[in-house]
Design a protein around this motif. Structure first.
Motif, mmCIF file in Angstrom:
data_model
loop_
_atom_site.group_PDB
_atom_site.id
_atom_site.type_symbol
_atom_site.label_atom_id
_atom_site.label_comp_id
_atom_site.label_asym_id
_atom_site.label_seq_id
_atom_site.Cartn_x
_atom_site.Cartn_y
_atom_site.Cartn_z
ATOM 1 N N VAL A 11 0.845 -1.196 0.000
ATOM 2 C CA VAL A 11 0.000 0.000 0.000
ATOM 3 C C VAL A 11 0.877 1.242 0.000
ATOM 4 N N ASP A 12 0.321 2.346 -0.433
ATOM 5 C CA ASP A 12 1.020 3.631 -0.417
ATOM 6 C C ASP A 12 1.384 4.000 1.021
ATOM 7 N N ASP A 13 2.590 4.533 1.227
ATOM 8 C CA ASP A 13 2.979 4.864 2.602
ATOM 9 C C ASP A 13 2.343 6.158 3.113
ATOM 10 N N ALA A 14 1.499 6.774 2.292
ATOM 11 C CA ALA A 14 0.724 7.919 2.766
ATOM 12 C C ALA A 14 -0.558 7.471 3.466
ATOM 13 N N THR A 15 -0.848 6.166 3.437
ATOM 14 C CA THR A 15 -2.059 5.659 4.060
ATOM 15 C C THR A 15 -1.867 5.476 5.559
ATOM 16 N N GLU A 16 -2.991 5.377 6.269
ATOM 17 C CA GLU A 16 -2.986 5.069 7.696
ATOM 18 C C GLU A 16 -3.492 3.646 7.878
ATOM 19 N N ILE A 17 -2.698 2.837 8.539
ATOM 20 C CA ILE A 17 -3.035 1.427 8.743
ATOM 21 C C ILE A 17 -3.361 1.221 10.218
ATOM 22 N N GLU A 18 -4.449 0.514 10.471
ATOM 23 C CA GLU A 18 -4.831 0.231 11.852
ATOM 24 C C GLU A 18 -4.938 -1.278 12.048
ATOM 25 N N LEU A 19 -4.285 -1.781 13.082
ATOM 26 C CA LEU A 19 -4.346 -3.193 13.453
ATOM 27 C C LEU A 19 -5.017 -3.309 14.815
ATOM 28 N N ALA A 20 -5.842 -4.354 14.979
ATOM 29 C CA ALA A 20 -6.540 -4.526 16.257
ATOM 30 C C ALA A 20 -6.889 -5.988 16.456
ATOM 31 N N PRO A 21 -6.984 -6.436 17.721
ATOM 32 C CA PRO A 21 -7.491 -7.787 17.992
ATOM 33 C C PRO A 21 -8.924 -7.907 17.489
ATOM 34 N N ASP A 22 -9.315 -9.138 17.128
ATOM 35 C CA ASP A 22 -10.663 -9.350 16.601
ATOM 36 C C ASP A 22 -11.320 -10.558 17.254
ATOM 37 N N GLY A 23 -10.818 -10.897 18.446
ATOM 38 C CA GLY A 23 -11.395 -12.042 19.148
ATOM 39 C C GLY A 23 -11.147 -11.942 20.633
ATOM 40 N N LEU A 24 -12.211 -11.984 21.448
ATOM 41 C CA LEU A 24 -12.079 -11.846 22.895
ATOM 42 C C LEU A 24 -11.426 -13.073 23.525
ATOM 43 N N GLU A 25 -11.515 -14.224 22.852
ATOM 44 C CA GLU A 25 -11.023 -15.463 23.453
ATOM 45 C C GLU A 25 -9.513 -15.632 23.344
ATOM 46 N N ASP A 26 -8.849 -14.766 22.604
ATOM 47 C CA ASP A 26 -7.424 -14.956 22.343
ATOM 48 C C ASP A 26 -6.521 -14.411 23.451
ATOM 49 N N GLY A 27 -7.054 -13.598 24.353
ATOM 50 C CA GLY A 27 -6.212 -12.965 25.361
ATOM 51 C C GLY A 27 -5.411 -11.829 24.758
ATOM 52 N N ALA A 28 -4.473 -11.303 25.532
ATOM 53 C CA ALA A 28 -3.679 -10.172 25.054
ATOM 54 C C ALA A 28 -2.735 -10.602 23.935
ATOM 55 N N LEU A 29 -2.642 -9.757 22.894
ATOM 56 C CA LEU A 29 -1.668 -9.972 21.828
ATOM 57 C C LEU A 29 -0.403 -9.185 22.172
ATOM 58 N N LEU A 30 0.651 -9.423 21.417
ATOM 59 C CA LEU A 30 1.916 -8.730 21.644
ATOM 60 C C LEU A 30 2.249 -7.841 20.456
ATOM 61 N N PHE A 31 2.640 -6.612 20.749
ATOM 62 C CA PHE A 31 3.045 -5.669 19.717
ATOM 63 C C PHE A 31 4.522 -5.357 19.886
ATOM 64 N N THR A 32 5.285 -5.433 18.803
ATOM 65 C CA THR A 32 6.710 -5.119 18.834
ATOM 66 C C THR A 32 7.081 -4.262 17.635
ATOM 67 N N VAL A 33 8.159 -3.492 17.773
ATOM 68 C CA VAL A 33 8.736 -2.762 16.642
ATOM 69 C C VAL A 33 10.207 -3.151 16.533
ATOM 70 N N ASP A 34 10.609 -3.534 15.344
ATOM 71 C CA ASP A 34 12.002 -3.939 15.088
ATOM 72 C C ASP A 34 12.501 -4.981 16.084
ATOM 73 N N GLY A 35 11.610 -5.866 16.522
ATOM 74 C CA GLY A 35 11.988 -6.933 17.435
ATOM 75 C C GLY A 35 12.226 -6.499 18.861
#
Length: 283
Positions: free
Chosen positions: A215-239
């Protein structure tokens, strides 16, 4: 000219390479200084990362691509050019190897080098109660499964439009620079560093038709959990900078207004590094 130096204390040969670099710079009348962690390794007094960047014309990082990523986090938001000297084989982010220090120092003295501007990711974690925390990445931002060994549910939107709902181990949003890192391992495409794009790559998706999207890097991308049963997800940048993402949280990803200036020596190119690192053999 004054050169800042950051060395990886865990890299065999770092102290030796540091000594050779300082000597080569001094022979050319170029002063050098180190960050506080490197000072513990080689002696003397060092500067905090942001101060080192502010008081240097170029910052030289001794190590590899991983050391470069760590150094960028240490230096903070800076416009100071950064050069990597790989102790071993040439990396994707490094300017040369430690066997080429004389040539490298000649280039610094004469100014005979180029600056490759690399896109950075600005990622904001938005909590359900409105609190925010910001991160900056050169390679990628990743939302992935946490303690569970199962696939997790996530959704991604692009400029407010739903892109997809995923069942996967995670999602990667990578810059062109990061296309040769985690995204490549997950099956994403190789992208020229100068391309103005991001690539969204699912990690081990349950449905094989879910592929990478550029996608064009001028766009805004949003990521989010989509399931209550999965528990907390982990977010990292560059490891690094691991952060838990709850069911009510989301991650907003944009192009950072600042670019990283990578030092490139004459005759060195991204495509040459690709051929070497990926062991391509043409006719």
């Amino acid at each position: 000219m004054k050169i800042g130096i950051i060395a990886n204390p865990h890299k065999p040969g770092a102290v030796k390479a540091y000594g050779r670099l300082v000597a080569a710079l001094a022979q050319r009348g170029i002063a050098s200084q180190v960050d506080s962690d490197t000072a513990k390794l080689v002696g003397g007094v060092g500067l905090a990362g942001p101060d080192l960047a502010a008081k240097s014309d170029v910052v030289v990082v001794l190590g590899g691509d991983g050391t470069m990523l760590h150094a960028l986090a240490t230096l903070g938001r800076t416009e100071t050019p950064v050069a990597g000297v790989n102790i071993g084989t040439l990396g994707f982010l490094t300017s040369c190897t430690d066997d080429e220090l004389e040539e490298f120092c000649d280039a610094l003295k004469s100014g005979d080098f180029e600056l490759s501007r690399r896109t950075l990711i600005s990622a904001t974690v938005v909590r359900g109660d409105g609190r925010t925390r910001e991160y900056v990445a050169l390679n990628e931002a990743v939302l992935a499964r946490g303690q569970t060994g199962r696939l997790v549910s996530m959704k991604a939107t692009v400029d407010g439009d739903l892109l997809n709902r995923y069942r996967a181990d995670g999602l990667i949003v990578a810059t062109p620079t990061g296309s040769t890192a985690y995204s490549l391992s997950a099956g994403g495409p190789l992208i020229s560093p100068s391309a103005g794009v991001f690539v969204i790559t699912p990690i081990c998706p349950h449905t094989l038709s879910q592929r990478s999207l550029v996608v064009d890097d001028a766009t805004e991308i949003e990521l989010a959990p989509d399931g209550l049963e999965d528990g907390a997800l982990l977010f990292t940048v560059d490891g690094r900078d691991c952060d838990e993402i709850g069911a009510a949280d989301r991650v907003v990803i944009r192009k950072d207004p600042r670019a990283l200036k990578l030092v490139r020596l004459p005759g060195r190119s991204f495509y040459g590094a690709l051929r070497q690192k990926l062991n391509w053999r043409g006719g």
